[in-house]
Motif scaffolding. Structure first.
Motif, PDB file in Angstrom:
ATOM      1  N   ALA A  66       0.828  -1.204   0.000  1.00 19.61           N
ATOM      2  CA  ALA A  66       0.000   0.000   0.000  1.00 19.61           C
ATOM      3  C   ALA A  66       0.862   1.253   0.000  1.00 19.61           C
ATOM      4  CB  ALA A  66      -0.926  -0.013   1.212  1.00 19.61           C
ATOM      5  N   ALA A  67       1.944   1.252   0.777  1.00 20.13           N
ATOM      6  CA  ALA A  67       2.833   2.408   0.821  1.00 20.13           C
ATOM      7  C   ALA A  67       3.540   2.616  -0.511  1.00 20.13           C
ATOM      8  CB  ALA A  67       3.859   2.230   1.943  1.00 20.13           C
ATOM      9  N   SER A  68       3.911   1.516  -1.179  1.00 17.76           N
ATOM     10  CA  SER A  68       4.543   1.611  -2.493  1.00 17.76           C
ATOM     11  C   SER A  68       3.586   2.225  -3.504  1.00 17.76           C
ATOM     12  CB  SER A  68       4.980   0.220  -2.959  1.00 17.76           C
ATOM     13  OG  SER A  68       5.511   0.261  -4.267  1.00 17.76           O
ATOM     14  N   ALA A  69       2.322   1.752  -3.495  1.00 22.29           N
ATOM     15  CA  ALA A  69       1.327   2.292  -4.416  1.00 22.29           C
ATOM     16  C   ALA A  69       1.083   3.771  -4.152  1.00 22.29           C
ATOM     17  CB  ALA A  69       0.023   1.511  -4.292  1.00 22.29           C
ATOM     18  N   ALA A  70       1.037   4.155  -2.866  1.00 27.44           N
ATOM     19  CA  ALA A  70       0.822   5.565  -2.518  1.00 27.44           C
ATOM     20  C   ALA A  70       1.974   6.428  -3.013  1.00 27.44           C
ATOM     21  CB  ALA A  70       0.665   5.703  -1.006  1.00 27.44           C
ATOM     22  N   THR A  71       3.189   5.920  -2.911  1.00 28.25           N
ATOM     23  CA  THR A  71       4.356   6.680  -3.370  1.00 28.25           C
ATOM     24  C   THR A  71       4.326   6.877  -4.876  1.00 28.25           C
ATOM     25  OG1 THR A  71       5.673   5.808  -1.531  1.00 28.25           O
ATOM     26  CG2 THR A  71       6.878   6.741  -3.391  1.00 28.25           C
ATOM     27  N   ILE A  72       3.993   5.819  -5.606  1.00 26.91           N
ATOM     28  CA  ILE A  72       3.870   5.937  -7.061  1.00 26.91           C
ATOM     29  C   ILE A  72       2.768   6.921  -7.424  1.00 26.91           C
ATOM     30  CG2 ILE A  72       3.337   4.681  -9.193  1.00 26.91           C
ATOM     31  CD1 ILE A  72       4.551   2.193  -7.861  1.00 26.91           C
TER      32      ILE A  72
END
Length: 303
Positions: A66-72
């Motif tokens: 989820a954090a990776s998707a938010a960063t992208i």
């Protein structure tokens, strides 16, 4: 050219400021809700307490995904963020983190996420998590968000997948109850987000994002919110109808649903300018308490 709302960071960025900037990229408040629904899926999937190590690895993997998707999402939306007052202070528009640094950070989080989910157990989980990551970060943010006012409906599947991932982390399969959890969040997402979009309509219009209140007006959006809320209340009784929950959950679902309908109806009438944000805030409380009721019911009556 950047909006005057955005002020670039001047001078060197200290270690703590840099840590805070990377944490801001992760959208931790959203990650918290995603992780909570995923953990509920894990706990509901088994009759007793699931293995702690598996829960820990799966939870960590889902949080990192989820954090990776938010960063992208931050990287793709950086130009929009420059023009929206509610997002004018993220790290990228301020210059606290470069695009390259953000992408590397997202890649590290993504790889760590897949590793954690793979170690947790069945191989279907990393596939689901990767699909959710791509669905939100790429399909929704890069495409759907900019081409259709139904963007949040079509992209809602990415946000609804965490409890399914949690369920499969414990069982290795997708059962009807997991799909019921998916449907609840999927139907909940449009009224939740459209209420905020009404409040932020001018920002979306300025940024050129075709949210429903911008393209079809606030009146039609209010009607959509009411209709989706009615559907949500009906869908929310599915766990009980499937025999996977009892009267405690059913009572909570109906009471919470009545509260959501009250807010949606008040918003539909359009007589209170505070109704959009009141509906948005209640929608978060609704989902949190609904999933908490599932847990309470599960451990009091079904273990």
């Amino acid at each position: 050219m950047n909006s005057p709302l955005v002020e670039a960071v001047s001078g060197p960025v200290g270690p703590w400021q840099r840590v805070r900037s990377y944490l801001a990229l992760c959208k931790l408040r959203i990650v918290e809700l995603i992780v909570f629904t995923a953990v509920v899926g894990m706990l509901l999937a088994v009759p007793g307490w699931p293995p702690f190590g598996r829960v820990l690895l799966a939870t960590l993997g889902i949080a990192l995904a989820a954090a990776s998707a938010a960063t992208i999402n931050h990287v793709i939306d950086r130009h929009i963020d420059n023009r929206m007052r509610r997002t004018c202070y993220p790290p990228l528009p301020r210059g606290a983190v470069t695009e390259h640094q953000a992408l590397v950070f997202a890649a590290v989080l993504g790889v760590a996420s897949m590793a954690g989910l793979t170690l947790a157990a069945a191989p279907v989980k990393p596939v689901l998590a990767f699909g959710g990551l791509i669905g939100y970060a790429v399909v929704y943010t890069a495409f759907l968000k900019h081409i259709t006012p139904q963007n949040i409906v079509l992209g809602g599947a990415a946000g609804a997948i965490p409890p399914v991932i949690g369920w499969t982390a414990m069982t290795g399969r997708i059962d009807p109850m997991a799909l019921a959890l998916f449907l609840i969040i999927f139907i909940w997402t449009p009224p939740h987000f459209w209420a905020l979009a009404i409040h932020r309509r001018d920002d979306y219009a300025k940024a050129g994002v075709p949210m429903l209140p911008v393209t079809h007006g606030i009146r039609l959006t209010r009607l959509h919110i009411l209709l989706y809320t009615i559907l949500l209340v009906a869908i929310s009784v599915m766990p009980w109808a499937l025999g996977a929950s009892g009267w405690i959950y059913l009572a909570a679902a109906l009471l919470l649903g009545a509260g959501f309908l009250y807010h949606a109806f008040r918003l539909w009438r359009g007589r209170n300018e505070r109704a959009p944000m009141a509906t948005f805030r209640y929608s978060i409380l609704y989902l949190s308490l609904l999933f908490a009721a599932l847990l309470l019911d599960h451990y009091l009556l079904w273990v």
